[in-house]
Scaffold this motif. Structure first.
Motif, PDB file in Angstrom:
ATOM      1  N   LEU A  64      15.256  24.832  40.448  1.00 39.29           N
ATOM      2  CA  LEU A  64      15.711  25.904  41.628  1.00 39.29           C
ATOM      3  C   LEU A  64      16.718  26.892  41.316  1.00 39.29           C
ATOM      4  O   LEU A  64      16.330  27.474  42.919  1.00 39.29           O
ATOM      5  CB  LEU A  64      16.506  24.197  42.861  1.00 39.29           C
ATOM      6  N   GLN A  66      15.870  28.898  39.486  1.00 43.81           N
ATOM      7  CA  GLN A  66      15.828  30.409  38.852  1.00 43.81           C
ATOM      8  C   GLN A  66      14.444  30.558  40.266  1.00 43.81           C
ATOM      9  O   GLN A  66      14.169  31.759  39.618  1.00 43.81           O
ATOM     10  CB  GLN A  66      14.484  29.458  37.755  1.00 43.81           C
ATOM     11  N   GLN A  67      14.898  29.699  41.299  1.00 46.67           N
ATOM     12  CA  GLN A  67      13.899  30.508  42.005  1.00 46.67           C
ATOM     13  C   GLN A  67      14.218  31.897  42.377  1.00 46.67           C
ATOM     14  O   GLN A  67      14.839  32.555  42.320  1.00 46.67           O
ATOM     15  CB  GLN A  67      13.798  29.868  43.456  1.00 46.67           C
ATOM     16  N   THR A  68      13.170  32.746  42.488  1.00 50.45           N
ATOM     17  CA  THR A  68      12.664  34.394  43.288  1.00 50.45           C
ATOM     18  C   THR A  68      13.491  34.399  44.897  1.00 50.45           C
ATOM     19  O   THR A  68      14.009  35.336  45.184  1.00 50.45           O
ATOM     20  CB  THR A  68      12.208  35.209  42.626  1.00 50.45           C
TER      21      THR A  68
END
Length: 128
Positions: A64, A66-68
């Motif tokens: 989560l 690392q979400q863009t």
């Protein structure tokens, strides 16, 4: 001989029923969503209900992070865990801008999700 007529009548009624379904389905309008709205303008809540997930929770939280799409609310619901899951979540709270840890009052995943949905402040809600 009468059983043959009854069987044929049942098959005929079944064919009529299926035919009426096909006619009804062919008359249905195709749903076309209104996509003129930009979904990026909506606030999103991600809800995760967990119970005794200490082996997998850190991996989920790392994914989560690392979400863009960074502007989302994260609600983690403890469904009466007896392992170290809560302490793992508490150690990661500072890594998120908008995170909430709830402790479910009722029992079961559906109840935990319901409690989190009631706390959500978003237009779009994603649950696991």
């Amino acid at each position: 001989m009468i059983l043959v007529y009854i069987s044929l009548l049942i098959v005929l009624l079944y064919v009529v029923l299926i035919g009426s379904f096909l006619i009804g389905w062919s008359r249905m309008k195709v749903f076309k969503p209104n996509i003129s709205t930009n979904l990026a303008t909506f606030r999103i809540t991600v809800i995760v209900a967990f119970k005794n997930e200490e082996l997998h929770l850190q991996e989920l939280i790392n994914a989560l992070k690392q979400q863009t799409f960074a502007d989302f609310e994260l609600i983690l619901v403890n469904d009466h865990s007896t392992d170290a899951s809560v302490s793992i979540v508490e150690s990661c709270i500072s890594d998120f801008k908008d995170i909430t840890l709830l402790h479910a009052t009722g029992f079961g995943k559906k109840n935990a999700l319901k409690e989190a949905i009631l706390q959500s402040k978003s237009e779009l809600i994603l649950t696991t």
